[in-house]
Design an enzyme around this catalytic site. Structure first.
Site, PDB file in Angstrom:
ATOM      1  N   ASP A  32     -18.850  -5.216   8.888  1.00 19.51           N
ATOM      2  CA  ASP A  32     -18.312  -4.791  10.304  1.00 19.51           C
ATOM      3  C   ASP A  32     -19.613  -5.570  11.036  1.00 19.51           C
ATOM      4  OD1 ASP A  32     -18.443  -3.368  12.821  1.00 19.51           O
ATOM      5  OD2 ASP A  32     -17.063  -1.786  11.653  1.00 19.51           O
ATOM      6  N   PHE A  34     -20.273  -4.105  14.039  1.00 19.28           N
ATOM      7  CA  PHE A  34     -21.203  -3.127  14.927  1.00 19.28           C
ATOM      8  C   PHE A  34     -20.802  -3.308  16.303  1.00 19.28           C
ATOM      9  CE2 PHE A  34     -23.107  -2.596  10.536  1.00 19.28           C
ATOM     10  CZ  PHE A  34     -22.878  -1.199  10.226  1.00 19.28           C
ATOM     11  N   THR A  36     -18.512  -2.112  17.960  1.00 20.64           N
ATOM     12  CA  THR A  36     -17.900  -0.733  18.507  1.00 20.64           C
ATOM     13  C   THR A  36     -18.104   0.324  17.391  1.00 20.64           C
ATOM     14  OG1 THR A  36     -15.560  -1.514  17.755  1.00 20.64           O
ATOM     15  CG2 THR A  36     -16.218  -1.951  20.023  1.00 20.64           C
ATOM     16  N   ALA A  79     -10.418  -4.579  14.510  1.00 24.58           N
ATOM     17  CA  ALA A  79      -9.497  -5.306  15.551  1.00 24.58           C
ATOM     18  C   ALA A  79     -10.327  -4.982  16.833  1.00 24.58           C
ATOM     19  CB  ALA A  79      -8.161  -4.881  15.520  1.00 24.58           C
ATOM     20  N   TYR A 146      -2.549  -7.363  23.060  1.00 28.09           N
ATOM     21  CA  TYR A 146      -2.826  -6.559  21.818  1.00 28.09           C
ATOM     22  C   TYR A 146      -1.742  -6.639  20.655  1.00 28.09           C
ATOM     23  CZ  TYR A 146      -4.101  -2.785  18.781  1.00 28.09           C
ATOM     24  OH  TYR A 146      -4.080  -1.774  17.610  1.00 28.09           O
ATOM     25  N   LYS A 150      -1.383  -8.516  17.147  1.00 31.13           N
ATOM     26  CA  LYS A 150      -1.155  -7.954  15.922  1.00 31.13           C
ATOM     27  C   LYS A 150       0.168  -8.465  15.114  1.00 31.13           C
ATOM     28  CE  LYS A 150      -4.435  -4.718  14.987  1.00 31.13           C
ATOM     29  NZ  LYS A 150      -5.048  -4.687  13.744  1.00 31.13           N
ATOM     30  N   GLY A 274       1.214  -3.302  30.019  1.00 33.62           N
ATOM     31  CA  GLY A 274       1.295  -2.813  28.735  1.00 33.62           C
ATOM     32  C   GLY A 274       1.221  -1.590  28.197  1.00 33.62           C
ATOM     33  N   ASP A 275       1.137  -0.555  28.794  1.00 33.13           N
ATOM     34  CA  ASP A 275       1.203   0.797  28.736  1.00 33.13           C
ATOM     35  C   ASP A 275       2.717   1.374  28.639  1.00 33.13           C
ATOM     36  OD1 ASP A 275       0.539   3.602  28.341  1.00 33.13           O
ATOM     37  OD2 ASP A 275       0.657   4.101  30.214  1.00 33.13           O
TER      38      ASP A 275
END
Length: 319
Positions: A32, A34, A36, A79, A146, A150, A274-275
């Protein structure tokens, strides 16, 4: 003893997975940067002699390759999950999701690692025409950077599995809730209500219909899928068989907090570009193997609120 590598090991899902793998007797390498992830999530893991942590970026190919030596399986959870603001920094999804996944696969190839579990998303279905949405649903136009990044990662994994005789298992998650949760609507609503318990601003009209899954149920499914998948490349939806409206979730959160705020809606059937206003995945494929969730969506929301109330430091850590 099986040795595994977990990318995004200090994140919400990743750190919970690390703890579970250690409890099950694995030797675990965490990876990681770090950006987030939270070091406090790894306190228990760091106490184990079977855990080692590598602080590195997935865009650093030499560091990633070195970390993957003598690894049997990779759990690739790292991600950028910021769907809402993806259009403000489009390169981030490409780098942190697609290019990072390519780098993971290249490090696996160099180290002859043959198995990968990949955390994908129900967002790859865009605004699906088939609800509940199965894994083999026709693919619509992508509605978020996003989801597109993916989906590109899934394609790379499938191609590497064919080209280099790897085994890949892709898990398309709904939104995950639970302990160590630091990103999403419950986090945002609890934070807002702590700052001003008299009102709550809500993106959209509150009628968006979403499905959620408790984090421990998610980890159960991932480990179950890895154990039971026999094909070279497999895809599993992960979620519950129910959904709730955003307004339902608000009610549950407010009841837990003992609040009755004035709700201020921004309007429209979605909160941002995108929601997806309706997400419900068909999870019969993994159900047929014997997995099922243990908590309802409401129970997952309530446990998340309990966690956030008892761990206020996460709000400061994410600011």
């Amino acid at each position: 003893m099986q040795r595994v590598l977990v990318t995004g090991a200090a994140g919400f899902i990743g750190s919970n997975l690390v703890d579970r793998l250690l409890a099950d007797g694995y030797e675990v390498v965490g990876y990681d940067n770090f950006s987030t992830g939270q070091r406090r999530f790894l306190v228990d893991a760091n106490a184990s002699p079977r855990f080692s942590m590598v602080e590195g970026d997935l865009l650093d190919q030499p560091a990633l390759g070195a970390a993957m030596k003598a690894v049997d399986t990779v759990f690739h959870l790292s991600a950028n999950a910021d769907i809402r603001f993806g259009t403000l920094h489009p390169r981030r999804d490409l780098d942190q999701n697609t290019i990072a996944t390519f780098n993971v696969l290249e490090a696996m190839r160099a180290n002859e690692v043959k198995r990968i579990a990949f955390s994908s998303t129900g967002s790859v279905y865009g605004e699906a025409k088939v609800i509940p949405t199965p894994e083999d649903a026709p693919f619509p136009v992508q509605t978020s950077l996003y989801g597109a990044s993916k989906l590109a990662g899934e394609g790379l994994i499938a191609a590497y599995c064919e080209g280099y005789e790897m085994q890949g298992v892709v898990f398309r998650f709904v939104s995950i809730l639970g302990e160590r949760y630091t990103h999403g609507h419950v986090f945002d609503f609890v934070h807002k209500l702590q700052q001003d318990p008299t009102k709550l601003s809500v993106l959209g009209n509150g009628q968006q219909r979403k499905s959620y899954l408790y984090v421990q149920d998610c980890i159960d499914a991932v480990l179950f899928g890895m154990k039971n998948s026999q094909d070279r490349f497999s895809i599993y939806n992960l979620g519950t068989d129910e959904y709730c409206q955003v307004s339902d979730s608000i009610d549950w959160i407010c009841q837990k907090l003992g609040l009755a705020p004035c709700l201020q809606y921004s309007g429209g059937d979605r909160g941002w570009i995108g929601d997806n206003p309706f997400i419900l995945l068909d999870c019969q494929k993994i159900r047929a193997l014997g997995w099922k969730p243990t908590l309802t969506i409401r129970e997952g929301v309530e446990r998340t609120v309990d966690y956030l109330r008892g761990n206020g430091w996460v709000f400061e850590a994410r600011n």
